[in-house]
Design a protein around this motif. Structure first.
Motif, PDB file in Angstrom:
ATOM      1  N   PRO A 136      45.281  13.900  58.408  1.00  0.00           N
ATOM      2  CA  PRO A 136      46.373  14.216  57.477  1.00  0.00           C
ATOM      3  C   PRO A 136      46.091  13.790  56.046  1.00  0.00           C
ATOM      4  CG  PRO A 136      47.246  13.279  59.500  1.00  0.00           C
ATOM      5  CD  PRO A 136      45.770  13.130  59.574  1.00  0.00           C
ATOM      6  N   PHE A 137      45.539  12.598  55.868  1.00  0.00           N
ATOM      7  CA  PHE A 137      45.253  12.145  54.512  1.00  0.00           C
ATOM      8  C   PHE A 137      44.111  12.940  53.884  1.00  0.00           C
ATOM      9  CE2 PHE A 137      47.633   8.147  55.418  1.00  0.00           C
ATOM     10  CZ  PHE A 137      48.420   8.152  54.276  1.00  0.00           C
ATOM     11  N   ALA A 138      43.138  13.339  54.684  1.00  0.00           N
ATOM     12  CA  ALA A 138      42.031  14.142  54.164  1.00  0.00           C
ATOM     13  C   ALA A 138      42.539  15.492  53.659  1.00  0.00           C
ATOM     14  CB  ALA A 138      40.963  14.333  55.238  1.00  0.00           C
ATOM     15  N   VAL A 184      34.307   6.932  56.863  1.00  0.00           N
ATOM     16  CA  VAL A 184      35.706   7.363  56.748  1.00  0.00           C
ATOM     17  C   VAL A 184      36.014   7.794  55.327  1.00  0.00           C
ATOM     18  CG1 VAL A 184      38.092   6.575  56.856  1.00  0.00           C
ATOM     19  CG2 VAL A 184      36.518   5.996  58.696  1.00  0.00           C
ATOM     20  N   THR A 185      35.550   7.023  54.355  1.00  0.00           N
ATOM     21  CA  THR A 185      35.775   7.383  52.962  1.00  0.00           C
ATOM     22  C   THR A 185      35.158   8.735  52.641  1.00  0.00           C
ATOM     23  OG1 THR A 185      35.797   5.055  52.308  1.00  0.00           O
ATOM     24  CG2 THR A 185      35.405   6.668  50.576  1.00  0.00           C
ATOM     25  N   ALA A 186      33.963   8.987  53.194  1.00  0.00           N
ATOM     26  CA  ALA A 186      33.284  10.258  52.952  1.00  0.00           C
ATOM     27  C   ALA A 186      34.055  11.429  53.538  1.00  0.00           C
ATOM     28  CB  ALA A 186      31.877  10.218  53.531  1.00  0.00           C
ATOM     29  N   ILE A 187      34.631  11.251  54.727  1.00  0.00           N
ATOM     30  CA  ILE A 187      35.411  12.331  55.346  1.00  0.00           C
ATOM     31  C   ILE A 187      36.629  12.653  54.497  1.00  0.00           C
ATOM     32  CG2 ILE A 187      36.871  12.923  57.325  1.00  0.00           C
ATOM     33  CD1 ILE A 187      34.921  11.321  59.057  1.00  0.00           C
ATOM     34  N   ILE A 188      37.346  11.621  54.079  1.00  0.00           N
ATOM     35  CA  ILE A 188      38.572  11.832  53.307  1.00  0.00           C
ATOM     36  C   ILE A 188      38.248  12.400  51.929  1.00  0.00           C
ATOM     37  CG2 ILE A 188      40.527  10.675  52.210  1.00  0.00           C
ATOM     38  CD1 ILE A 188      40.599   8.753  54.557  1.00  0.00           C
TER      39      ILE A 188
END
Length: 529
Positions: free
Chosen positions: A315-317, A452-456
């Protein structure tokens, strides 16, 4: 000492005769990563500043009164002559000087951002396995080289579109190393308490980078638009050297234990490293190897599929996709919009438009800090982000309708818009990403920060690529279409967080948040505070 010790820190140790305290290391990490990402964003601004020069025939060829701020006289009216003369007396620069010039400029932007977005997924995975200091250094040095090469095209008199396209694409790949790396480093050194406020203040580097990039590019524009790329390129190159010398990517790299584990153990860490380590205990013992087992270059990253399964990541991504669509449209096109729009009945120069556009980022600094502080107080990241996105819609509409009334009105509405647009963008890319990257559902040491940062942010960067591209086409039909697109993007961004917002509200209505933990909706524990 090991190869992981940054050379600059080794020199400081020799000079002082002892090491820094853990708090000093944290301050240094904040400063170095702040400088690093400031230079990343500064190197992205030149293309927005020179758009009006490369495609100057779209400005109507009028002599304009300039309001050069903050370079030069503050909002004093004067005729700015000869600024565009270096590109052929306002005729533009081939291949961007034709009727399809804005479309080509949009294609340049989307090429950069598409490569940036694709590279982000790879960079995040590598960032969780490689030495972050060396990885970040390589990315910054490479970015500086190819940003500078774009500007070299002016001095080499290059008029081939593919040259500028390739330079931007390669620069985008190198730029992808930045965000996953710096967020991972901050997450390694700082716990979860007050993370929103700390990262909101630290995230001012985004706006400071935009401002400094605009000022650097605008200040040398009169000497030839190529310098507007070379100077910011040199800035990020030097920043990479600073990172190599002084960045301790992990506490373990400089002898501290893992500071950000599942428990809040920071209080148990002695103030000075000499007290932490028993000098009689030789390097290479079982205890030492345990302390360093997750340091640079000795850890395994989680798979992208595993990171996507962390509650709240998707959802945040998706929200960030539309949030960055809005934010990056302003980043790349606001100076062009200002130079094309009569403000108070008068047009301003390219240089003045670039300088004035920095006020959008001044509002963004306030927005990032405010969003982080509110989300910490409410323990509601999703609610805060969604509220800011909804508030951005009327602010953008008002800016488009009334921003041309006067310079004062334009500044006021521009800063307000920057506050609401950059607030949720800053919150999601910093505190939310760090929360999810250290989520309890991640295996073992709970460190999947870069992945995770890269995905978002990688998903968000797809939106960042789409927004400027669409603007290149829509602006030819009228700027009201552009602002309509931006308002729709902000609305969708807020709606995508609806489920998490409902869960947060339900949780708060059911019972007060337990100190130290927060599980929105029970079934959606997307972050732990």
């Amino acid at each position: 000492m090991t190869m992981r010790d940054p050379p600059g820190i080794l020199l400081v140790r020799r000079f002082r005769g002892r090491d820094w305290s853990v708090d000093t290391y944290r301050y240094v990490v904040l400063l170095v990563t702040f400088i690093a990402y400031t230079s990343y964003h500064a190197s992205r601004k030149p293309s927005s500043i020179v758009k009006s020069v490369l495609h100057s025939d779209n400005l109507g060829g009028r002599g304009r009164n300039a309001y050069p701020w903050p370079v030069g006289e503050v909002f004093s009216k004067r005729e700015l002559g000869g600024l565009e003369g270096n590109v052929g007396e306002g005729k533009g620069w081939a291949p961007f000087d034709g009727e399809d010039g804005t479309s080509k400029l949009g294609e340049i932007d989307v090429a950069f951002l598409a490569c940036y977005s694709i590279g982000m997924y790879v960079a995040g995975h590598l960032g969780d396995t490689l030495d972050l200091r060396l990885f970040l250094t390589g990315g910054m040095v490479g970015s500086g080289v190819f940003v500078g090469l774009f500007g070299i095209g002016y001095f080499w008199n290059v008029h081939v579109f593919w040259f500028y396209l390739v330079m931007q694409m390669v620069a985008g790949l190198f730029q992808a190393t930045g965000w996953p790396s710096v967020v991972a480093v901050i997450g390694n050194w700082f716990g979860k308490r007050k993370r929103g406020l700390i990262m909101g203040i630290w995230n001012a580097h985004t706006s400071v980078g935009n401002i400094s990039g605009s000022l650097l590019a605008a200040s040398v524009l009169e000497y030839g638009w190529g310098w507007s790329f070379i100077v910011p390129g040199a800035f990020i190159f030097i920043g990479g050297i600073i990172v190599y010398l002084f960045l301790a990517a992990y506490p373990e790299d400089v002898g501290f234990p893992f500071l950000n584990g599942s428990g809040e153990n920071n209080a148990a860490i002695p103030a000075d490293v000499e007290a932490l380590q028993n000098e009689s205990k030789p390097k290479g013992t079982k205890e030492d190897n345990t302390a360093l087992q997750s340091a640079s270059g000795s850890r395994r990253s989680i798979k992208l599929s595993e990171a996507c399964m962390i509650p709240g990541v998707i959802p945040f991504a998706l929200c960030l996709f539309f949030s960055k669509l809005v934010a990056y449209t302003f980043l790349y096109w606001l100076p062009f919009y200002l130079s094309c729009t009569a403000i108070g009945g008068e047009y301003m120069s390219v240089k003045s438009a670039g300088n004035l556009s920095t006020l959008f980022d001044v509002g963004g600094i306030v927005g990032g800090i405010l969003a982080g502080y509110i989300s910490d107080k409410l323990k509601a990241r999703a609610t805060t982000a969604a509220t800011f996105m909804y508030a951005a819609i009327p602010s953008m509409i008002l800016y488009h309708i009334y921003g041309n009334a006067s310079t004062t009105m334009n500044i006021l509405l521009m800063m307000t818009t920057g506050l609401f647009v950059n607030g949720p963008y800053a919150l999601i890319t910093t505190a939310v990403s760090a929360d999810l990257g250290t989520h309890s559902s991640v295996r073992g040491d709970s460190r999947a920060l870069a992945t995770v940062t890269a995905i978002i942010d990688g998903t968000g960067s797809l939106g960042a690529a789409l927004g400027p591209l669409l603007t290149g086409f829509l602006s030819t039909k009228g700027w009201h279409f552009v602002f309509g697109m931006l308002s729709l993007g902000a609305l969708i961004a807020g709606l995508l967080l609806s489920r998490l917002v409902i869960a947060e509200i339900a949780e708060r209505a059911k019972k007060p948040a337990v100190s130290g933990q927060h599980y929105p909706g029970g079934t959606l524990p997307y972050c732990i505070f």
